[in-house]
Design a protein around this motif. Sequence first.
Motif, mmCIF file in Angstrom:
data_model
loop_
_atom_site.group_PDB
_atom_site.id
_atom_site.type_symbol
_atom_site.label_atom_id
_atom_site.label_comp_id
_atom_site.label_asym_id
_atom_site.label_seq_id
_atom_site.Cartn_x
_atom_site.Cartn_y
_atom_site.Cartn_z
ATOM 1 N N LEU A 29 0.836 -1.198 0.000
ATOM 2 C CA LEU A 29 0.000 0.000 0.000
ATOM 3 C C LEU A 29 0.870 1.247 0.000
ATOM 4 O O LEU A 29 1.775 1.385 0.822
ATOM 5 N N ARG A 30 0.570 2.139 -0.923
ATOM 6 C CA ARG A 30 1.272 3.415 -1.010
ATOM 7 C C ARG A 30 0.458 4.440 -0.221
ATOM 8 O O ARG A 30 -0.750 4.483 -0.324
ATOM 9 N N ARG A 31 1.121 5.267 0.577
ATOM 10 C CA ARG A 31 0.457 6.261 1.421
ATOM 11 C C ARG A 31 0.717 7.663 0.883
ATOM 12 O O ARG A 31 1.839 8.000 0.512
ATOM 13 N N TYR A 32 -0.345 8.465 0.885
ATOM 14 C CA TYR A 32 -0.286 9.842 0.377
ATOM 15 C C TYR A 32 -0.928 10.773 1.403
ATOM 16 O O TYR A 32 -1.897 10.404 2.052
ATOM 17 N N TRP A 33 -0.406 11.986 1.523
ATOM 18 C CA TRP A 33 -1.082 13.039 2.260
ATOM 19 C C TRP A 33 -0.453 14.375 1.933
ATOM 20 O O TRP A 33 0.642 14.452 1.406
ATOM 21 N N SER A 34 -1.204 15.422 2.259
ATOM 22 C CA SER A 34 -0.753 16.783 1.990
ATOM 23 C C SER A 34 -0.368 17.439 3.308
ATOM 24 O O SER A 34 -0.995 17.209 4.342
ATOM 25 N N SER A 35 0.619 18.294 3.265
ATOM 26 C CA SER A 35 1.035 19.041 4.461
ATOM 27 C C SER A 35 0.158 20.269 4.675
ATOM 28 O O SER A 35 0.274 20.931 5.703
ATOM 29 N N ALA A 36 -0.712 20.568 3.737
ATOM 30 C CA ALA A 36 -1.537 21.772 3.821
ATOM 31 C C ALA A 36 -2.843 21.561 4.568
ATOM 32 O O ALA A 36 -3.633 22.494 4.712
ATOM 33 N N CYS A 37 -3.105 20.371 5.064
ATOM 34 C CA CYS A 37 -4.390 20.076 5.715
ATOM 35 C C CYS A 37 -4.649 20.937 6.953
ATOM 36 O O CYS A 37 -5.784 21.330 7.214
ATOM 37 N N SER A 38 -3.620 21.228 7.727
ATOM 38 C CA SER A 38 -3.835 21.978 8.971
ATOM 39 C C SER A 38 -4.329 23.407 8.728
ATOM 40 O O SER A 38 -5.038 23.960 9.565
ATOM 41 N N GLN A 39 -3.999 24.012 7.579
ATOM 42 C CA GLN A 39 -4.450 25.375 7.276
ATOM 43 C C GLN A 39 -5.631 25.408 6.304
ATOM 44 O O GLN A 39 -6.047 26.477 5.876
ATOM 45 N N CYS A 40 -6.185 24.254 5.960
ATOM 46 C CA CYS A 40 -7.219 24.192 4.938
ATOM 47 C C CYS A 40 -8.551 24.775 5.435
ATOM 48 O O CYS A 40 -8.973 24.513 6.566
ATOM 49 N N ALA A 41 -9.219 25.533 4.578
ATOM 50 C CA ALA A 41 -10.489 26.160 4.930
ATOM 51 C C ALA A 41 -11.635 25.152 5.018
ATOM 52 O O ALA A 41 -12.596 25.361 5.767
ATOM 53 N N ILE A 42 -11.572 24.060 4.267
ATOM 54 C CA ILE A 42 -12.665 23.078 4.281
ATOM 55 C C ILE A 42 -12.267 21.785 5.004
ATOM 56 O O ILE A 42 -12.853 20.732 4.795
ATOM 57 N N LYS A 43 -11.298 21.867 5.901
ATOM 58 C CA LYS A 43 -10.810 20.701 6.626
ATOM 59 C C LYS A 43 -11.920 20.004 7.406
ATOM 60 O O LYS A 43 -11.991 18.780 7.451
ATOM 61 N N GLN A 45 -14.912 19.526 6.667
ATOM 62 C CA GLN A 45 -15.743 18.711 5.774
ATOM 63 C C GLN A 45 -14.983 17.492 5.264
ATOM 64 O O GLN A 45 -15.578 16.572 4.728
ATOM 65 N N CYS A 46 -13.671 17.500 5.435
ATOM 66 C CA CYS A 46 -12.821 16.462 4.856
ATOM 67 C C CYS A 46 -12.430 15.386 5.863
ATOM 68 O O CYS A 46 -12.634 14.207 5.621
ATOM 69 N N THR A 47 -11.864 15.804 6.997
ATOM 70 C CA THR A 47 -11.348 14.825 7.958
ATOM 71 C C THR A 47 -11.280 15.423 9.365
ATOM 72 O O THR A 47 -10.976 16.611 9.516
ATOM 73 N N PRO A 48 -11.546 14.629 10.393
ATOM 74 C CA PRO A 48 -11.395 15.130 11.765
ATOM 75 C C PRO A 48 -9.949 15.008 12.277
ATOM 76 O O PRO A 48 -9.598 15.595 13.284
ATOM 77 N N SER A 49 -9.108 14.259 11.562
ATOM 78 C CA SER A 49 -7.725 14.060 12.009
ATOM 79 C C SER A 49 -6.839 15.219 11.561
ATOM 80 O O SER A 49 -7.277 16.137 10.869
ATOM 81 N N VAL A 50 -5.580 15.168 11.938
ATOM 82 C CA VAL A 50 -4.625 16.223 11.593
ATOM 83 C C VAL A 50 -4.464 16.337 10.084
ATOM 84 O O VAL A 50 -4.461 17.426 9.523
ATOM 85 N N GLN A 51 -4.340 15.177 9.410
ATOM 86 C CA GLN A 51 -4.174 15.160 7.954
ATOM 87 C C GLN A 51 -5.032 14.051 7.362
ATOM 88 O O GLN A 51 -5.271 13.040 8.011
ATOM 89 N N ARG A 52 -5.458 14.246 6.161
ATOM 90 C CA ARG A 52 -6.181 13.199 5.442
ATOM 91 C C ARG A 52 -5.148 12.313 4.776
ATOM 92 O O ARG A 52 -4.404 12.747 3.904
ATOM 93 N N ARG A 53 -5.094 11.058 5.184
ATOM 94 C CA ARG A 53 -4.141 10.109 4.604
ATOM 95 C C ARG A 53 -4.874 9.166 3.673
ATOM 96 O O ARG A 53 -5.926 8.648 4.017
#
Length: 121
Positions: A29-43, A45-53
């Motif tokens: 399994l390959r894992r992906y995530w963005s470092s911009a999640c913590s400052q995202c305006a629609i976070k 609606q996307c995920t309750p965690s620190v980053q969406r993995r």
Amino acid sequence: YIARDDEYQCPAGERAIYRYTSEEHGLQLRRYWSSACSQCAIKSQCTPSVQRRISRWEHESVLEAVQRRLDRTPDAMTIRRRTVEHVFGTFKHWMGYTHFLTRRLPNVGTEMSLNVLAYNL
């Protein structure tokens, strides 16, 4: 998923980049995530965690190609199901519908192999 760049794009337009590969239950399994999640305006609606993995199986493209083929011909699975069910119906008819004539797994395997061989002939 953006195959050319091997990245995902989130609804906010940010890119989730490849970070590492891990093995789970024999699957790579390959894992992906963005470092911009913590400052995202629609976070929220996307995920309750620190980053969406995001996890992606190494052969996910094969599954996507099969799904595209099925979307083009929705009757394919119905036709396939009918074709295969005919064979099992014939076996059940030959074998008496409810049971094998032999006992123990090696003997049952031999009996089934003989039925398959006879059907193929």
